[in-house]
Design a protein around this motif. Structure first.
Motif, PDB file in Angstrom:
ATOM      1  N   HIS A  33       0.803  -1.228   0.000  1.00  9.14           N
ATOM      2  CA  HIS A  33       0.000   0.000   0.000  1.00  9.14           C
ATOM      3  C   HIS A  33       0.835   1.277   0.000  1.00  9.14           C
ATOM      4  CE1 HIS A  33      -3.656  -2.359   0.557  1.00  9.14           C
ATOM      5  NE2 HIS A  33      -2.996  -3.069   1.449  1.00  9.14           N
ATOM      6  N   PHE A  34       2.060   1.181  -0.484  1.00  8.32           N
ATOM      7  CA  PHE A  34       2.848   2.398  -0.654  1.00  8.32           C
ATOM      8  C   PHE A  34       2.299   3.206  -1.819  1.00  8.32           C
ATOM      9  CE2 PHE A  34       6.123  -0.182   1.578  1.00  8.32           C
ATOM     10  CZ  PHE A  34       6.400   0.716   2.608  1.00  8.32           C
ATOM     11  N   VAL A  35       2.491   4.514  -1.750  1.00  7.74           N
ATOM     12  CA  VAL A  35       1.979   5.415  -2.784  1.00  7.74           C
ATOM     13  C   VAL A  35       3.090   5.720  -3.783  1.00  7.74           C
ATOM     14  CG1 VAL A  35       0.904   7.656  -3.232  1.00  7.74           C
ATOM     15  CG2 VAL A  35       0.420   6.430  -1.098  1.00  7.74           C
ATOM     16  N   CYS A  36       2.740   5.762  -5.056  1.00  4.48           N
ATOM     17  CA  CYS A  36       3.691   6.169  -6.090  1.00  4.48           C
ATOM     18  C   CYS A  36       3.686   7.699  -6.182  1.00  4.48           C
ATOM     19  CB  CYS A  36       3.314   5.561  -7.440  1.00  4.48           C
ATOM     20  SG  CYS A  36       3.301   3.745  -7.441  1.00  4.48           S
ATOM     21  N   ILE A  37       4.862   8.293  -6.363  1.00  8.92           N
ATOM     22  CA  ILE A  37       4.986   9.750  -6.375  1.00  8.92           C
ATOM     23  C   ILE A  37       4.042  10.395  -7.383  1.00  8.92           C
ATOM     24  CG2 ILE A  37       6.525  11.657  -6.965  1.00  8.92           C
ATOM     25  CD1 ILE A  37       7.053  10.603  -4.236  1.00  8.92           C
ATOM     26  N   ASN A  38       3.914   9.793  -8.562  1.00  8.56           N
ATOM     27  CA  ASN A  38       3.064  10.397  -9.588  1.00  8.56           C
ATOM     28  C   ASN A  38       1.597  10.447  -9.178  1.00  8.56           C
ATOM     29  OD1 ASN A  38       3.267   7.383 -10.093  1.00  8.56           O
ATOM     30  ND2 ASN A  38       1.623   7.896 -11.496  1.00  8.56           N
ATOM     31  N   GLN A  39       1.197   9.585  -8.223  1.00  6.60           N
ATOM     32  CA  GLN A  39      -0.189   9.593  -7.756  1.00  6.60           C
ATOM     33  C   GLN A  39      -0.523  10.850  -6.955  1.00  6.60           C
ATOM     34  OE1 GLN A  39       0.001   5.436  -6.014  1.00  6.60           O
ATOM     35  NE2 GLN A  39      -2.025   5.331  -6.965  1.00  6.60           N
ATOM     36  N   TYR A  40       0.486  11.470  -6.371  1.00  9.67           N
ATOM     37  CA  TYR A  40       0.251  12.711  -5.636  1.00  9.67           C
ATOM     38  C   TYR A  40      -0.026  13.877  -6.580  1.00  9.67           C
ATOM     39  CZ  TYR A  40       1.669  10.617  -1.214  1.00  9.67           C
ATOM     40  OH  TYR A  40       1.721   9.839  -0.076  1.00  9.67           O
ATOM     41  N   LEU A  41       0.501  13.777  -7.779  1.00  8.61           N
ATOM     42  CA  LEU A  41       0.308  14.850  -8.754  1.00  8.61           C
ATOM     43  C   LEU A  41      -0.941  14.632  -9.592  1.00  8.61           C
ATOM     44  CD1 LEU A  41       4.011  15.228  -9.930  1.00  8.61           C
ATOM     45  CD2 LEU A  41       2.804  16.559  -8.196  1.00  8.61           C
ATOM     46  N   ASN A  42      -1.222  13.370  -9.902  1.00  8.32           N
ATOM     47  CA  ASN A  42      -2.396  13.088 -10.727  1.00  8.32           C
ATOM     48  C   ASN A  42      -2.847  11.654 -10.519  1.00  8.32           C
ATOM     49  OD1 ASN A  42      -4.425  13.465 -12.647  1.00  8.32           O
ATOM     50  ND2 ASN A  42      -3.117  12.763 -14.315  1.00  8.32           N
TER      51      ASN A  42
END
Length: 306
Positions: free
Chosen positions: A126-135
């Motif tokens: 369940h880690f978040v990918c950096i690009n998910q924070y932007l879009n």
């Protein structure tokens, strides 16, 4: 009451930092506690409300407060006094909430709470990918392994636009050697924002494995609560900067920011579907015993038959 407080956990997190914020400049060697008579109860009762609304948020808060105090100790005028009052305030908050915290930890071995660790709630998935924070697309599902989840982690269009602008304003002020309490707050908030981001992405996996009880947090993206908080502090500095041009400018910038946030967020205030069950559907004893108990049994005694 606890259900009400659970909805308000994001309201209490800023209050903790409001209390500590007032300590940064007011803590002095003389009249140590008299000078901070207002800050101590704000911090203590905020910790109490966080603990009784969502104990996992309290654990994450304590993880964030450690680097916070290390950073702040280099920015305060009376370092020793600041740390003394801060630690006492936190201990008082923990003592007030001990009626809940102590049983939660000491009696967890008698419940099925350990069943919440691993499986579909394994933090590694369940880690978040950096690009998910932007879009990332808005959805109604849960998080899964990888970068295509059923829920959105996007910072928000307005925040993404304002964040770099405010950081440029901060750099300009620092270049002019203006380093007041507001600039200190933004610098600390920016570092804590990076630390919160760190806990949500893959590179923090080692910390999640080593730190005690981290696996009970289940989802690294829970730290988004703190990401949102620190982004708010940073963007708020832009409002403060605008206030130097006059109250009218400050109010105008505030109004435009608020309207822009609401306008760009309206599309997410749409329910996935409507239900028309009567309240007795959810309070029916048979439904609770034979349906709910199978999917929400973590606080039932060990050996409980589903």
């Amino acid at each position: 009451l606890l259900a009400f407080l659970h909805l308000k956990v994001l309201h209490f997190l800023p209050l903790v930092f409001l209390g500590i914020y007032s300590l940064i400049e007011k803590t002095k060697e003389k009249n140590l506690f008299i000078n901070n008579i207002g800050a101590i109860p704000i911090i203590a009762f905020s910790i109490l409300f966080i603990a009784t609304s969502h104990n996992l948020s309290l654990y994450m808060l304590l993880l964030i407060l450690l680097p916070f105090f290390i950073l702040s100790s280099f920015l305060v005028k009376a370092r020793k006094q600041f740390l003394i009052v801060s630690v006492i305030s936190i201990i008082l908050g923990l003592a007030l909430s001990s009626f809940y915290i102590i049983p939660a930890f000491s009696e967890m071995k008698y419940t099925n709470v350990a069943s919440q660790v691993g499986g579909g709630a394994n933090f590694k998935d369940h880690f978040v990918c950096i690009n998910q924070y932007l879009n990332s697309m808005w959805g109604y599902g849960g998080s899964i392994q990888g970068c295509v989840d059923g829920l959105s982690f996007k910072f928000g269009t307005v925040n993404i636009i304002l964040l770099p602008i405010v950081l440029v304003l901060l750099v300009i002020n620092l270049w002019k050697r203006k380093f007041g309490i507001q600039e200190k707050t933004v610098v600390i908030s920016f570092v804590l924002l990076l630390i919160s981001l760190f806990f949500t992405i893959q590179i923090s996996e080692t910390v999640w494995k080593v730190a005690p009880f981290m696996q009970y947090l289940q989802y690294p993206w829970r730290f988004i609560n703190f990401i949102a908080l620190f982004i708010s502090f940073i963007v708020g500095y832009g409002i403060f900067f605008a206030g130097k041009k006059g109250k009218v400018v400050s109010l105008l910038v505030s109004a435009v920011t608020i309207v822009a946030i609401i306008a760009t967020s309206l599309k997410v205030f749409v329910p996935q579907y409507y239900t028309f069950f009567e309240s007795n559907y959810y309070t029916n004893k048979t439904y609770i015993n034979y349906d709910v108990s199978k999917i929400s049994d973590e606080y039932m005694p060990k050996g409980f038959l589903k």
